[in-house]
Design an enzyme around this catalytic site. Sequence first.
Site, PDB file in Angstrom:
ATOM      1  N   LYS A  43      -2.651  -7.430  -7.120  1.00 33.52           N
ATOM      2  CA  LYS A  43      -2.479  -7.722  -8.551  1.00 33.52           C
ATOM      3  C   LYS A  43      -3.821  -7.805  -9.280  1.00 33.52           C
ATOM      4  O   LYS A  43      -3.976  -7.245 -10.377  1.00 33.52           O
ATOM      5  CB  LYS A  43      -1.682  -9.023  -8.696  1.00 33.52           C
ATOM      6  CG  LYS A  43      -1.415  -9.475 -10.110  1.00 33.52           C
ATOM      7  CD  LYS A  43      -0.242 -10.427 -10.182  1.00 33.52           C
ATOM      8  CE  LYS A  43      -0.285 -11.486  -9.104  1.00 33.52           C
ATOM      9  NZ  LYS A  43      -1.459 -12.376  -9.192  1.00 33.52           N
TER      10      LYS A  43
ATOM     11  N   THR B 275      -6.571  -6.410  -8.356  1.00 33.50           N
ATOM     12  CA  THR B 275      -7.141  -5.061  -8.335  1.00 33.50           C
ATOM     13  C   THR B 275      -6.554  -4.214  -9.462  1.00 33.50           C
ATOM     14  O   THR B 275      -7.278  -3.492 -10.160  1.00 33.50           O
ATOM     15  CB  THR B 275      -6.871  -4.398  -6.970  1.00 33.50           C
ATOM     16  OG1 THR B 275      -7.434  -5.220  -5.944  1.00 33.50           O
ATOM     17  CG2 THR B 275      -7.476  -3.013  -6.891  1.00 33.50           C
TER      18      THR B 275
ATOM     19  N   ARG C 275      -8.741 -15.393 -13.386  1.00 35.33           N
ATOM     20  CA  ARG C 275      -9.024 -16.716 -12.825  1.00 35.33           C
ATOM     21  C   ARG C 275     -10.238 -16.675 -11.901  1.00 35.33           C
ATOM     22  O   ARG C 275     -10.572 -15.630 -11.345  1.00 35.33           O
ATOM     23  CB  ARG C 275      -7.822 -17.235 -12.024  1.00 35.33           C
ATOM     24  CG  ARG C 275      -6.584 -17.491 -12.858  1.00 35.33           C
ATOM     25  CD  ARG C 275      -5.442 -17.967 -11.999  1.00 35.33           C
ATOM     26  NE  ARG C 275      -5.035 -16.945 -11.036  1.00 35.33           N
ATOM     27  CZ  ARG C 275      -4.283 -17.175  -9.964  1.00 35.33           C
ATOM     28  NH1 ARG C 275      -3.881 -18.404  -9.705  1.00 35.33           N
ATOM     29  NH2 ARG C 275      -3.941 -16.201  -9.153  1.00 35.33           N
TER      30      ARG C 275
ATOM     31  N   LYS D  27      -6.377 -16.175   2.319  1.00 36.50           N
ATOM     32  CA  LYS D  27      -5.986 -15.379   1.163  1.00 36.50           C
ATOM     33  C   LYS D  27      -7.051 -14.353   0.770  1.00 36.50           C
ATOM     34  O   LYS D  27      -6.748 -13.261   0.327  1.00 36.50           O
ATOM     35  CB  LYS D  27      -5.703 -16.303  -0.027  1.00 36.50           C
ATOM     36  CG  LYS D  27      -5.310 -15.564  -1.303  1.00 36.50           C
ATOM     37  CD  LYS D  27      -5.044 -16.558  -2.425  1.00 36.50           C
ATOM     38  CE  LYS D  27      -4.696 -15.833  -3.724  1.00 36.50           C
ATOM     39  NZ  LYS D  27      -5.854 -15.136  -4.297  1.00 36.50           N
TER      40      LYS D  27
ATOM     41  N   ALA E 268      -0.875 -21.257  -8.681  1.00 33.93           N
ATOM     42  CA  ALA E 268       0.378 -20.915  -9.352  1.00 33.93           C
ATOM     43  C   ALA E 268       1.604 -21.494  -8.653  1.00 33.93           C
ATOM     44  O   ALA E 268       2.666 -21.568  -9.248  1.00 33.93           O
ATOM     45  CB  ALA E 268       0.529 -19.405  -9.471  1.00 33.93           C
TER      46      ALA E 268
ATOM     47  N   PHE F 124       0.480 -15.158  -8.254  1.00 30.03           N
ATOM     48  CA  PHE F 124       1.638 -14.833  -7.428  1.00 30.03           C
ATOM     49  C   PHE F 124       2.642 -13.960  -8.179  1.00 30.03           C
ATOM     50  O   PHE F 124       2.252 -13.152  -9.013  1.00 30.03           O
ATOM     51  CB  PHE F 124       2.281 -16.109  -6.876  1.00 30.03           C
ATOM     52  CG  PHE F 124       1.373 -16.890  -5.967  1.00 30.03           C
ATOM     53  CD1 PHE F 124       0.714 -16.267  -4.923  1.00 30.03           C
ATOM     54  CD2 PHE F 124       1.150 -18.244  -6.157  1.00 30.03           C
ATOM     55  CE1 PHE F 124      -0.138 -16.972  -4.080  1.00 30.03           C
ATOM     56  CE2 PHE F 124       0.303 -18.956  -5.325  1.00 30.03           C
ATOM     57  CZ  PHE F 124      -0.343 -18.323  -4.286  1.00 30.03           C
TER      58      PHE F 124
ATOM     59  N   PHE G  73      -1.033   2.557  -1.626  1.00 31.34           N
ATOM     60  CA  PHE G  73      -1.773   2.362  -0.385  1.00 31.34           C
ATOM     61  C   PHE G  73      -1.803   3.699   0.363  1.00 31.34           C
ATOM     62  O   PHE G  73      -0.893   4.522   0.209  1.00 31.34           O
ATOM     63  CB  PHE G  73      -1.128   1.286   0.482  1.00 31.34           C
ATOM     64  CG  PHE G  73      -1.485  -0.124   0.079  1.00 31.34           C
ATOM     65  CD1 PHE G  73      -2.283  -0.916   0.893  1.00 31.34           C
ATOM     66  CD2 PHE G  73      -1.026  -0.657  -1.122  1.00 31.34           C
ATOM     67  CE1 PHE G  73      -2.608  -2.211   0.529  1.00 31.34           C
ATOM     68  CE2 PHE G  73      -1.354  -1.952  -1.497  1.00 31.34           C
ATOM     69  CZ  PHE G  73      -2.144  -2.728  -0.665  1.00 31.34           C
TER      70      PHE G  73
ATOM     71  N   TRP H 224      -7.676   1.120  -6.504  1.00 35.58           N
ATOM     72  CA  TRP H 224      -8.454   0.633  -5.359  1.00 35.58           C
ATOM     73  C   TRP H 224      -9.425   1.713  -4.879  1.00 35.58           C
ATOM     74  O   TRP H 224     -10.586   1.442  -4.615  1.00 35.58           O
ATOM     75  CB  TRP H 224      -7.484   0.219  -4.250  1.00 35.58           C
ATOM     76  CG  TRP H 224      -8.142  -0.276  -2.994  1.00 35.58           C
ATOM     77  CD1 TRP H 224      -8.658  -1.514  -2.774  1.00 35.58           C
ATOM     78  CD2 TRP H 224      -8.327   0.469  -1.780  1.00 35.58           C
ATOM     79  NE1 TRP H 224      -9.156  -1.606  -1.492  1.00 35.58           N
ATOM     80  CE2 TRP H 224      -8.976  -0.393  -0.860  1.00 35.58           C
ATOM     81  CE3 TRP H 224      -8.008   1.766  -1.369  1.00 35.58           C
ATOM     82  CZ2 TRP H 224      -9.305   0.004   0.436  1.00 35.58           C
ATOM     83  CZ3 TRP H 224      -8.341   2.166  -0.082  1.00 35.58           C
ATOM     84  CH2 TRP H 224      -8.978   1.283   0.808  1.00 35.58           C
TER      85      TRP H 224
END
Length: 562
Positions: free
Chosen positions: A77, A79, A100, A111, A279, A307, A387, A415
């Site tokens: 998210k 990215t 954030r 994480k 979150a 999230f 991906f 990405w």
Amino acid sequence: MTTTKQVKSDITIAQEAELHPILDIASSIGLAEDEVELYGRFKGKITFDAIEKRKGATEGKVILVTSINPTPAGEGKSTVTVGLGDALTRLGKQSIIAMREPSLGPTMGIKGGAAGGGYAQVVPMEDINLHFTGDIHAITSANNALAALLDNHIHQGNELGIDPRRIVWKRALDMNDRALRHTVIGLGGPVQGVPREEGFDITVASEIMAVLCLSNSLDELKDRLAGMVIAYGYDRKPVYVRDLGVEGALTLLLKDALKPNLVQTIEHTPALVHGGPFANIAHGCNSVMATRTAMKLGDYVVTESGFGADLGAEKFLNIKSRAAGIAPSAVVLVATIRALKMHGGVNKMELATENTKALEAGLANLEKHMETLEAFEVPYVVAINRFITDSETEITLLKKWCEDRGVSVALTDVWANGGEGGLELAEKVLSEIETNKKVLKPIYELTDSISEKIEKIAMTVYGAEGVDFSPKAFKQIEQFESEGWGGLPVCMAKTQYSLSDDPVKLGRPSGFRITIRELKPKIGAGFIVALTGDVMTMPGLPKSPAANQMDVASDGRAIGLF
């Protein structure tokens, strides 16, 4: 769509990036040299004078990025947020990203960071993921100063009649440390203070983090700090920070932390990285100061919420939008084929294998989040975050599934390709903003009772059949409403992995009920927290923490930081 190329590690890409001096980035969005306080060559804080000077400026449009329920497979998210901002810049738009700050605990744990990835990163990545400009340290200091002042008040005679058994303010540390969840303090005799049970929250779960992120000015910050409930007296009445008279000292510790941080992406798009409440236990959005400042300085502000849409987006749209007067012009709902296959029942180790049946089964999770955004009546675009293991058959299936439902969808490859890989998404978001004029409609009214708000979130956003309240929760609702807190929004503390309150129920579970075991008043922040399941306010570290792979070279370069 561009072809995917071999991508180096995030840290290698970030270290090889040619950063522009932060004053050049500031100049690109109309900030003068004296309107930025420098933290080295590549980081700065925007001054209060600069923000005040632009109060009457035209505001840009906000684009909110959210996702399906996260899985260990990763959604990307942050990215996509960075890549979309860069793509808008490539299209000639004055784009600013508002994100954030990462918490050190999850960075050292499992994480990872929150600065994007690949060629869609905010930089300097090493600084952002570690100490940055010291904001989170300042919040830790303010949190623990309040705890010390509270315990000192009790030790020095307890004029306020505080019941040591009913203190709700905890100490904080920006680290995952399960050993500190439950502690005892004040041992060793009368001169060591009053013995009592205590505990630590991770700093990003502190109410001070939420207060800072929802404040529009130093004066509002002080008022919100003064309104925080820290304990209850022997008479069972709430005790506030203002009763101790220390809100001024806390504001003094936080005065610089309130200023938005200015950095840049690898492609030199300006980025305000500021604030970072969790979150799943807080409201999960970057600061109002950063978002509103970005709106004054740019035409488009790309921001994210934590999230999935059941947590971060719900709280952005029900809590932050109300507090800040911000309504997104469009929402981006990020999905990955990998994560959808996990929601469809595939083991993480088998995600590289094409599996259209599992993908089809997992689409139920995406569908529920689409329904949630439709309930809020906000325009949205689905972003397929690509991906290298995704097959063309799977990509085609997902795109057709969206198109058959009349949903705008774009394949993103940010990405591997940075802003170039987000051009399709940027164009579709701009089109949605121009053609879809829906206006945000929160799913509950502030005049609803606390229980009604919880039930509307659980049934509309999670798809629950209903809500069960523990006897303690029922009693707390009665008490909170008698104190005049019933008109506040609700911040649900729930697992991020499932639409339900059970983290193992992936996909789109049905026939479940949400159990509310306890409520916490966050009156300074301006919401009531409803705790479900076993959500922890102090996480623990995994068996093999990410910290095990981290090091520093003799020249000071970080090693193993993603």
